[in-house]
Design an enzyme around this catalytic site. Structure first.
Site, PDB file in Angstrom:
ATOM      1  CG  PHE A  14      -1.623   1.172   1.601  1.00 21.17           C
ATOM      2  CD1 PHE A  14      -2.129   2.007   0.714  1.00 21.17           C
ATOM      3  CD2 PHE A  14      -1.569   1.635   3.137  1.00 21.17           C
ATOM      4  CE1 PHE A  14      -2.841   3.102   1.073  1.00 21.17           C
ATOM      5  CE2 PHE A  14      -2.289   2.699   3.455  1.00 21.17           C
ATOM      6  CZ  PHE A  14      -2.815   3.543   2.547  1.00 21.17           C
ATOM      7  CG  ASP A  33       6.437  -6.821  -2.783  1.00 21.18           C
ATOM      8  OD1 ASP A  33       5.957  -7.680  -2.330  1.00 21.18           O
ATOM      9  OD2 ASP A  33       6.325  -5.545  -2.508  1.00 21.18           O
ATOM     10  CG  LEU A  73       8.551   1.141   2.191  1.00 19.08           C
ATOM     11  CD1 LEU A  73       7.696   1.806   1.203  1.00 19.08           C
ATOM     12  CD2 LEU A  73       8.552   2.310   3.420  1.00 19.08           C
ATOM     13  CB  THR A  92       9.822 -10.054   7.504  1.00 18.81           C
ATOM     14  OG1 THR A  92       9.385 -11.176   6.845  1.00 18.81           O
ATOM     15  CG2 THR A  92       9.772  -8.819   6.378  1.00 18.81           C
ATOM     16  CE1 TYR A 145       4.572  -4.692  11.038  1.00 18.19           C
ATOM     17  CE2 TYR A 145       3.352  -3.198  12.920  1.00 18.19           C
ATOM     18  CZ  TYR A 145       3.839  -3.404  11.640  1.00 18.19           C
ATOM     19  OH  TYR A 145       3.700  -2.502  10.672  1.00 18.19           O
ATOM     20  CE1 TYR A 159      23.468  -3.125  10.957  1.00 17.30           C
ATOM     21  CE2 TYR A 159      25.216  -2.527   9.132  1.00 17.30           C
ATOM     22  CZ  TYR A 159      24.511  -3.565   9.913  1.00 17.30           C
ATOM     23  OH  TYR A 159      24.607  -4.831   9.404  1.00 17.30           O
TER      24      TYR A 159
END
Ligand code: UDP
Length: 311
Positions: A14, A33, A73, A92, A145, A159
């Site tokens: 999105f 993706d 993203l 992820t 999440y 980093y």
């Protein structure tokens, strides 16, 4: 003049697809993706564009190529999707972040990362400013999440500290608009689809819980303003809309805007569902000179128009 080469991980999602739309004419875009939650139709119109390329790959694999700028993203982002395969969601966030950060470090790229208001959990401070550490369950169904995104923030800042990497980190609050998936279970998409089909509008719990909803065009403007900022400040910066609504109010507004005959029904409250959420936007206003402009009615009307074309 040579175009800026930009990698957008999660580019078919999105937010990613709306970002590509804004950047594609003046930059060269590589969209990475694996289409686990991203939709092919979101990037269909870009496929033949001379400034566009797709890499069908997960961020869990090493990322090759050299980019001037990376937008990270990639991650399932709606509660329904991120809880469907929580182990993959967690990996992820963390392994994906390691992979994009290694690539950015090797090539000295600037790297933007989409963190989330979920890192504040079920907040005890309201509204939430960037100094608030949050109130997050480490073991609940949202933890894959929330904790994944929290750990990713840690990686980005390590980093920056260890390698002076130029990172740009935002915490994105609830956002809505065209290219949302009709079946990702989010409140705005669910209520619009239910209303358009005259099916029951499902409020989870009492409906007294609140959220603040930002229209996608406002969010994209905020992201790009930050991307262009010369000063290396790292962040995090909250991006969202600071007008707060109860979920019950949202149900009524959407029912009225669609002229729906749907009944409003209550279902069981979701586990660990945050009771309140609203961003404190002091930093985005002072550093980026950015604040959201599009009001809920206008944004919802645009979004309803979009959903009418796909459901
Ligand atoms: N919600 C709801 N009905 C739905 C979908 C969501 O009442 O069909 C509620 C959900 O329980 C939460 C709020 O709406 O309180 C926002 O949910 P969403 O999944 O959009 O995003 P969140 O802010 O929880 O990540």
């Amino acid at each position: 003049m040579k175009k800026t080469k930009i990698l957008i991980t999660g580019g078919a999602g999105f937010i990613g697809s709306n970002l590509i739309k804004k950047l594609i004419e003046t930059n060269y875009i590589v969209c990475l993706d694996n289409f686990s939650t991203g939709q092919r139709k979101n990037i269909y119109n870009f496929k033949k564009h001379k400034n566009f390329e797709i890499i069908n790959q997960s961020v869990l694999k090493k990322i090759s190529g050299k980019y001037d700028f990376i937008y990270n993203l990639a991650c399932p982002a709606s509660p329904y999707h991120y809880q469907k395969d929580p182990i993959n969601t967690f990996k992820t966030s963390i392994i994906g972040s390691c992979n994009v950060l290694e690539n950015a470090y090797k090539n000295n790229s600037i790297i933007f990362h989409a963190s989330t208001s979920e890192i504040y959990g079920d907040p005890l401070k309201h509204p939430q400013d960037e100094n608030y550490f949050g109130n997050v369950s480490t073991i609940g169904p949202r933890a894959c999440y929330d904790e994944g995104k929290r750990a990713a923030e840690t990686l980005f800042f390590d980093y920056k500290r260890m390698h002076s990497l130029n990172i740009k980190l935002v915490r994105i609050f609830n956002t809505y608009g065209p290219n949302m998936s009709p079946n990702d279970g989010r409140v705005i998409s669910n209520f619009i689809v239910q209303s358009l089909k005259n099916k029951p509008i499902t409020i989870y719990g009492s409906g007294r819980q609140t959220r603040s909803f930002c229209y996608i065009d406002d969010l994209i403007n905020g992201i790009i303003t930050y991307a262009k900022l010369k000063k290396n400040i790292g962040g995090p910066i909250n991006l969202g809309n600071d007008k707060e609504y109860s979920i019950k109010e949202i149900a009524i507004i959407i029912k009225n805007l669609t002229g729906s005959k749907s009944k409003i029904v209550h279902k069981e409250k979701q586990v660990d569902d945050p009771y309140k959420r609203r961003p404190n936007l002091k930093l985005s206003k002072s550093i980026l000179k950015w604040s959201p402009k599009i009001d809920l009615n206008q944004g919802l009307m645009n979004t309803i128009k979009y959903f009418k074309t796909i459901v």
